[in-house]
Structures are given as structure tokens and as C-alpha cells.
Design a protein around this motif. Structure first.
Motif, PDB file in Angstrom:
ATOM      1  N   UNK A   1       0.845  -1.202   0.000  1.00  0.00           N
ATOM      2  CA  UNK A   1       0.000   0.000   0.000  1.00  0.00           C
ATOM      3  C   UNK A   1       0.875   1.244   0.000  1.00  0.00           C
ATOM      4  N   UNK A   2       1.989   1.169   0.727  1.00  0.00           N
ATOM      5  CA  UNK A   2       2.842   2.346   0.834  1.00  0.00           C
ATOM      6  C   UNK A   2       3.504   2.696  -0.481  1.00  0.00           C
ATOM      7  N   UNK A   3       4.099   1.714  -1.196  1.00  0.00           N
ATOM      8  CA  UNK A   3       4.914   2.093  -2.349  1.00  0.00           C
ATOM      9  C   UNK A   3       4.209   1.954  -3.687  1.00  0.00           C
ATOM     10  N   UNK A   4       3.196   1.050  -3.789  1.00  0.00           N
ATOM     11  CA  UNK A   4       2.598   0.841  -5.110  1.00  0.00           C
ATOM     12  C   UNK A   4       1.856   2.090  -5.599  1.00  0.00           C
ATOM     13  N   UNK A   5       1.216   2.792  -4.668  1.00  0.00           N
ATOM     14  CA  UNK A   5       0.421   3.943  -5.099  1.00  0.00           C
ATOM     15  C   UNK A   5       1.291   5.043  -5.711  1.00  0.00           C
ATOM     16  N   UNK A   6       2.346   5.494  -5.007  1.00  0.00           N
ATOM     17  CA  UNK A   6       3.204   6.489  -5.650  1.00  0.00           C
ATOM     18  C   UNK A   6       3.800   5.986  -6.969  1.00  0.00           C
ATOM     19  N   UNK A   7       4.152   4.694  -7.003  1.00  0.00           N
ATOM     20  CA  UNK A   7       4.777   4.143  -8.198  1.00  0.00           C
ATOM     21  C   UNK A   7       3.808   4.194  -9.379  1.00  0.00           C
ATOM     22  N   UNK A   8       2.567   3.764  -9.130  1.00  0.00           N
ATOM     23  CA  UNK A   8       1.582   3.770 -10.214  1.00  0.00           C
ATOM     24  C   UNK A   8       1.277   5.192 -10.667  1.00  0.00           C
ATOM     25  N   UNK A   9       1.175   6.111  -9.690  1.00  0.00           N
ATOM     26  CA  UNK A   9       0.860   7.494 -10.068  1.00  0.00           C
ATOM     27  C   UNK A   9       1.991   8.074 -10.910  1.00  0.00           C
ATOM     28  N   UNK A  10       3.250   7.734 -10.528  1.00  0.00           N
ATOM     29  CA  UNK A  10       4.372   8.301 -11.283  1.00  0.00           C
ATOM     30  C   UNK A  10       4.343   7.801 -12.722  1.00  0.00           C
ATOM     31  N   UNK A  11       3.914   6.535 -12.932  1.00  0.00           N
ATOM     32  CA  UNK A  11       3.818   6.023 -14.300  1.00  0.00           C
ATOM     33  C   UNK A  11       2.600   6.641 -15.002  1.00  0.00           C
ATOM     34  N   UNK A  12       1.504   6.775 -14.235  1.00  0.00           N
ATOM     35  CA  UNK A  12       0.297   7.333 -14.842  1.00  0.00           C
ATOM     36  C   UNK A  12       0.524   8.768 -15.294  1.00  0.00           C
ATOM     37  N   UNK A  13       1.411   9.474 -14.577  1.00  0.00           N
ATOM     38  CA  UNK A  13       1.633  10.874 -14.954  1.00  0.00           C
ATOM     39  C   UNK A  13       2.252  10.987 -16.340  1.00  0.00           C
ATOM     40  N   UNK A  14       2.824   9.874 -16.847  1.00  0.00           N
ATOM     41  CA  UNK A  14       3.338   9.880 -18.227  1.00  0.00           C
ATOM     42  C   UNK A  14       2.219  10.179 -19.209  1.00  0.00           C
TER      43      UNK A  14
END
Lengths: 316, 410
Positions: free
Chosen positions: A136-149
Motif C-alpha cells: 500500500x505504501x509504495x505501489x500507489x506512488x509508483x503507479x501514479x508516477x507512471x500514470x503521470x506519463x
């Protein structure tokens, strides 16, 4: 059809590269600690050795899940690592395959977690709850950073589109826009947690909960889980190196570089990123507690990922 | 496909009945433990609700064995109680024998004993500092501390011929002298170790290390006094006690003003670690002083050890030293016929292990290894009392013959 054949053909390459990367990581980690360290091909020896050991299933385990999990974990993470490599070689990709890759990689962590909890060992249960919190801690920032592409006008969620954009602009994506630099930083910050490296190896802390989910695994199952981890570490480093820092794009005559040259450059970049995000932190930090790690991820990477989305929308 | 039986069925039952309370077996086999100790920890999520400490996994029957040996053989046996502080045990034992026999070792011998004693303190503290690093997942710190420790072990080898069991003490003195060229070597090595110790001190100021050690395993001043905690563990809670100062032995009478007792009042794992780091510097200074002021003279008695041993009368005494882990106590009763009637060893770990319960309750699972390491437990030293039969819930002493019989069966 061709893509599937290419994917299958890439499996051994990924297998080789990910174990090689792990070997280099272990060697450099050892050198930084003034140790001689294992030979670089030690992970291959380990893999073969573990495969020749007997299979042990605890009586308390749900044996179906317990035995299926390592196979699924290894398959999905190798697939996750193979997709970007194949896409880079063939120069094609489908829309949304980045999301697929990230979910395949997350899937392998979830699988290991489930395997641990199905083993019937209380340490496996603790490992499960810790890994859950970390995901929960790391997947959300990781997905958002990819989604921001995808918020960027010139790139999309198709892997090769992002690479092609960098080739077209003759620059690295992280250096073209401020928002992308922030996204790259977020992604790199999330790699240690996704790779279960110190300081974020809380879910399989050796001295605290005896490797958590992995506690009851041994023999071929452990070999497969180790392979899954190595492959997902490789995939993460490779993604970071090609999505945000596609170095071959910097070369004037991109075509003259050839596919092999471009791929080699990418691998070297990936290796450097793996050293920076996995080897160096695990050498210079102590392990955090679960609360501290969670606080860190929701304070810094999550804020950064939000920032990158906001900046992308504004158009920076 | 082979299967193995789940080891403890009562644990499995409890997991099934109550999902919020989980009893996890911490040890006797666990990567954070160097020696077997069993902590039955009851947890709710990450919080520790209760701890049950069980000793007795490495009972070796040394006390009973010593009673069947003559004094010199017992001296070598006592050295084997612990692999980290063997010199403390032999010093404690020889002091007792010398007191009973009225033997006075020469000044030089006492100084050399003290020298090895302080070197041993450095080596023991470096070892546990490394292990604390390992327990908080800081492998590099572990490797570094143990790398520095190698220098001390090399010094031991140069001086006594052995890296671990030095066999330095003998009744009436020490077995090896310190020639001038070794003094220089020790001095040079100490400079190196001091530099590394400063670096270790800096690393322990690192933020991730502090976060793992501060406010962890708190043992208040009052609790420490009530439970008779000893050594660096007590000094970390602000209890000012040190056998070297309070009941000086060996050369500490003369060196009384040359070292200070390090006190910290943080009462947590960090304070205990800080005490150990500061004691490294104290020990280094003390060794330098000893090297400067080393008196001349012989190092042992003129008579042979065996002759001395035959002259030891019947008697009993208690001897105390400040081992690296704290107050070490030997009760020695000789039978006047070269042998021992009774040997009782009270190691510092036995005193300190009682402090584990108040330290752990209320903490997190993640804190167990580092709390355990912060009292610097030496389980092998502590397990020499009785054998606990868990099935029949009775406590009985198993004699040496029984142990031998069982040993042969396997």
C-alpha cells in the motif's frame, strides 16, 4: 503471434540477465563492505543447487497454494521483465502495456505474500501483514508516477511510445520536463521498497521475522521465488532506465548505434540504476520499522507523485 | 514428497483459536540469535503483549565437571565457559584460588592481566556493536565492527599465542610476558583501533540507526536496581556500578584514577550502545596507561603451578570481576586435595536476562532482536544451573553421568 514467440524467446535472456544483475549487486555490496564477495555467477550456482534439493511442504500448509505460488510468481515477474525488453527490440507496443507490466510485477510480490501466509507459520502471517502495508505504501506512488506519463501530451501509457518520444526529442524524458523529472525521482524512490532491499526489507527482515513469507520455502520453490525477485528487480531497473533515461536517444546517429548497441546502453544504464537504488541503500542504511517506512512513503514519494501529475496537467 | 511434523502443536492451536493474539516462538533457532534462547512472545499485530523467557538449551554441566577435576584442569575448563570473555572467567577463578592459597602475584603479572582484560573488553564490545548493527539490518556496520575486532584478535595472538581462548592466567601470575617490541605493536594497533572506534561512533549517530535504537527496550533506573541489572546494561540506565571501581581487583587498585565509569541515563538500547562505545575509548586509554607504567619483575611464581596447586588448602571464597558484560561472580570451594568441592558461576547475562521482560513488553516485534542484543547476552555462559523438564513441569538437576550416558547414545 510473432510477439508471443518473441516473448518466449526472451525468457531465457531475462533469466540470464536478472541473475547476472543479482550477482553484480552482491559482488559490489560485498566490495563496499570490505569483503571479497561471491563470484558474479553465484546466483546461477544457487539456483541450480536449490533446484536439486528436496521439496519440503509443511503439514500445516495449504499445499496447493503453497506449491503453485512460486511458479506463478516466477512466471509473472519474468513476463513482466520480458515485455519491455521485447517491445524495445521489436519497436512495437500496445496501449496500456506499462500498467500491465507494473501489475505483473506487483503480482509477483502478492504471490510470495500469499505463499507465506498459506504456509501456516506465524512468521509467514507477520510477513504477510508487513508486506501488505508496504505494498500500500509504495505501489500507489509508483503507479501514479507512471500514470503521470499519460498526462503528458507527447507520451502515452504504451511503453514504446515513451521510448520513441525520447528518440524523437533526442533527449532523456526526465530532462525534458520538470514534471517528468519529479516522476522519475518518485519511481526511483519506490524501487528499493519494491525490491525488498534494506532499508525497506521490513517484510522479510532476516533478524526480525526470519524472512517472513519465505520462511517455509526451500529447494526448488525457493529457487523460483529468488528468480522471481531477481527478475522483478531487473524489470524495475530496466523500466527506470528506459522510460525516464533512454540514453541511446542522446546519440546523434541513433540508427548507426544499432539495436544491439542501444540495448547494451540500456542494460548498462539499468545496472547503474539498480546499483544506485538497491545496492547502495542496502549498504549504507539500517532497516526501518514498518511505521517509519510507511510514513516515509506517504510523506515524500506520494507527495512527489501528486506533484508530478499536477505539473503535467499544468503543462510544465 | 516428504513432510515434516509441525514442531509445537500447542502454538498451532493458539493460532487457530485467537486471531488477534499470536504466540510466536522467537528462538531457540533464529537468525538474530547467536546462541539458543527461547522467547515465547505473544503479540497483537506488531505489539508485544507478553514474553516468556526460557533458558536451558545449552546446558553443558561445566560446574559439575569442574568438581571432578583438579584446580589446574578446572582453570582451563573455566576458560571454556565463554568464548568471548574467557579471560574474565579465568581471572575470576584464579583470584579466588590465590585468595584461598594466600598467593600474591607480582605487580607485573597483575598489570598484564589487566591489559588482556581491557583488550578483551574492546573485543567484546566491538563484537556486540557489530551484532546490534546486524540486528537492525545494518550489515555494513556489522562487517566493519568485526573487521576492527580482527586487530584485537591479532594482538591476542601476538601476546598469548591464541586468538580466542588466551590461556593467559595461571595460579600465581600469567603465562606470557610482554616484550618491548610487542608494546610498540600494541600501541600502534591501539591507534588504529581508536581511529576506527571514532568512525563507529559516528556511524551510530546515523539517523536510521538512531531511529531503530532510541526509545527501544527502555529499562528505567528503578527497574534496573530492583532486578539487580549489571554492567553496561545497568550503566545505560544510569546505575553507577562497576566492579573495577567498587571492589578493585588485579591492577585496578593502582589504576583507579585512570579510568572513569561511563554513565548514560537514556535507559534505552541507544544509551546501552553509547555506554559500550565510550567504554571502548576508556579501555584504549587504560591500556595505553598500563603500557606506560608496566612495572618490572617476574610474571609468575618460582614454583611450578602443580606445586602451588598441591599447597592450596581447604577453603571457600567469592571472587568478582567486571567482565565486558558486567559483574561476573565465582564462588569457589576447594577441598584441600587439589580439587574443587563446589564451583558456582554467576554470569552477568543471568542477571541481565531478567531485564528483558520489562524491556520488551509494549515494544514491537521489530525491536526484539535489537533489545536482546543490547543487553549483550551470552547464553552459553548463563546456562549452567538446572535442567527444566517442560513436559513434566519440574525442575531437576541432571548429573554429569546422566549427561554422559545421553551423549553416548547419540
Amino acid at each position: 503471434m510473432n510477439t508471443i514467440v518473441a516473448l518466449l524467446a526472451t525468457f531465457p535472456i531475462v533469466f540470464f540477465l536478472s541473475l547476472l544483475f543479482e550477482g553484480i549487486d552482491r559482488k559490489i555490496h560485498a566490495r563496499m563492505q570490505k569483503r571479497i564477495g561471491p563470484p558474479i555467477i553465484q546466483p546461477f550456482y544457487d539456483f541450480i543447487k536449490l533446484f536439486n534439493k528436496e521439496r519440503i511442504i509443511p503439514v500445516t500448509a495449504a499445499s496447493g497454494i503453497f506449491t503453485a505460488v512460486p511458479i506463478i510468481a516466477a512466471a509473472v515477474s519474468i513476463l513482466g521483465a520480458a515485455i519491455p525488453v521485447v517491445n524495445l527490440i521489436t519497436g512495437t507496443s500496445i496501449v496500456g502495456d506499462l500498467i500491465l507490466v507494473l501489475y505483473l510485477l506487483a503480482m509477483s510480490s502478492v504471490m510470495v505474500m500469499i505463499g507465506g501466509s498459506s504456509s501456516g507459520n506465524p512468521y509467514g502471517a507477520i510477513g504477510f501483514s508487513r508486506k501488505m502495508t508496504m505494498i500500500i505504501a509504495y505501489e500507489i506512488p509508483m503507479l501514479i508516477s507512471i500514470a503521470s506519463l499519460s498526462f503528458n501530451p507527447c507520451s502515452s501509457l504504451a511503453y514504446y511510445d515513451v521510448v520513441a518520444t525520447q528518440i524523437r526529442m533526442k533527449s532523456l524524458l526526465a530532462f525534458t520536463r520538470f514534471s517528468m523529472a519529479v516522476a522519475a525521482a518518485t519511481f526511483l524512490l519506490c524501487i528499493p521498497a519494491a525490491a525488498d532491499a534494506v532499508p525497506f526489507d521490513i517484510s522479510e527482515a532476516k533478524t526480525e521475522i526470519i524472512h517472513g513469507s519465505l520462511i517455509e520455502y526451500g529447494g526448488p520453490y525457493l529457487a523460483l521465488i529468488k528468480l522471481a525477485k531477481a527478475a522483478s528487480n531487473f524489470a524495475l531497473a530496466f523500466l527506470a532506465a528506459t522510460l525516464f533515461f533512454y540514453v541511446p536517444a542522446l546519440f546523434e546517429g541513433y540508427v548507426s548505434l544499432g539495436l544491439g548497441g542501444a540495448l547494451c546502453l540500456c542494460l548498462v544504464t539499468a545496472l547503474i540504476f539498480m546499483l544506485l537504488t538497491i545496492t547502495v541503500p542496502r549498504t549504507i542504511f539500517a532497516r526501518l520499522k514498518i511505521g517509519q517506512a510507511f510514513k516515509f512513503y506517504w510523506l515524500i514519494p506520494l507527495t512527489l507523485s501528486m506533484l508530478s501529475v499536477a505539473l503535467s496537467i499544468v503543462g510544465l | 514428497m516428504r513432510m515434516y511434523m509441525a514442531n509445537e502443536s500447542d502454538d498451532a492451536k493458539e493460532v487457530k483459536v485467537d486471531y488477534t493474539r499470536l504466540r510466536i516462538p522467537f528462538g531457540p533457532v533464529h537468525p538474530a540469535l547467536k546462541e539458543p534462547i527461547s522467547l515465547r512472545v505473544t503479540v497483537r499485530k506488531e505489539e508485544i503483549l507478553d514474553v516468556d523467557i526460557r533458558l536451558g538449551h545449552v546446558h553443558r554441566g561445566i560446574e559439575a565437571l569442574a568438581e571432578n577435576r583438579n584446580l589446574v584442569q578446572a582453570l582451563y575448563l573455566v576458560e571454556r565457559i565463554c568464548g568471548i570473555c574467557p579471560h574474565s572467567h579465568t581471572t575470576c577463578f584464579t583470584q579466588a584460588i590465590e585468595e584461598i592459597g594466600g598467593i600474591k602475584p607480582s605487580e607485573r603479572a597483575l598489570y598484564l592481566r589487566t591489559l588482556i582484560f581491557e583488550l578483551e573488553r574492546i573485543h567484546s564490545h566491538l563484537l556486540i556493536l557489530g551484532l546490534i548493527g546486524y540486528d537492525i539490518g545494518f550489515e555494513t556496520l556489522f562487517m566493519f565492527c568485526w573487521h576492527v575486532r580482527e586487530d584485537v584478535l591479532d594482538l591476542f595472538e601476538e601476546i598469548t599465542g591464541n586468538r580466542v581462548h588466551h590461556a593467559m592466567n595461571t595460579i600465581g601470575g600469567v603465562r606470557w610476558d610482554l616484550p618491548p617490541h610487542l608494546i610498540e605493536k600494541v600501541n600502534a594497533s591501539l591507534k588504529k583501533i581508536e581511529k576506527s572506534a571514532k568512525y563507529i561512533n559516528n556511524v551510530f549517530q546515523d539517523k536510521t540507526v538512531e531511529e531503530r535504537l532510541c526509545e527501544v527496550g527502555v529499562l528505567s533506573y528503578n527497574e534496573a536496581q530492583e532486578l539487580c541489572i549489571v554492567g553496561p546494561t545497568a550503566r545505560g540506565s544510569g546505575v553507577s556500578m562497576d566492579v573495577r571501581r567498587d571492589y578493585p581487583y588485579a591492577a585496578y587498585k593502582e589504576l583507579k584514577d585512570r579510568f572513569s565509569v561511563v554513565l548514560r541515563d537514556g535507559a534505552d538500547a541507544y544509551a546501552r550502545t553509547a555506554v559500550r562505545i565510550s567504554e571502548l575509548f576508556e579501555s584504549i586509554n587504560l591500556i595505553c596507561t598500563i603500557l606506560d607504567e608496566l612495572p618490572n619483575g617476574s610474571i609468575s611464581m618460582e614454583e611450578s603451578v602443580l606445586k602451588l596447586m598441591r599447597e592450596i588448602p581447604e577453603g571457600e571464597t567469592v571472587s568478582m570481576v567486571e567482565a565486558p558484560r558486567g559483574e561476573l561472580l565465582h564462588f569457589v570451594k576447594t577441598n584441600g586435595k587439589e580439587g574443587l568441592r563446589r564451583l558456582k558461576v554467576r554470569t552477568p547475562t543471568l542477571a541481565n536476562i531478567l531485564g528483558l521482560k520489562p524491556m520488551l513488553i509494549g515494544g514491537e516485534i521489530a525491536d526484539i532482536p535489537v533489545t536482546l542484543a543490547s543487553i549483550d547476552p551470552c547464553i552459553g555462559c548463563a546456562n549452567r544451573i538446572t535442567v527444566v523438564d517442560e513436559d513434566q513441569e519440574e525442575v531437576r538437576v541432571i548429573g554429569l553421568e546422566t549427561l554422559r550416558r545421553r551423549g553416548r547414545k547419540r
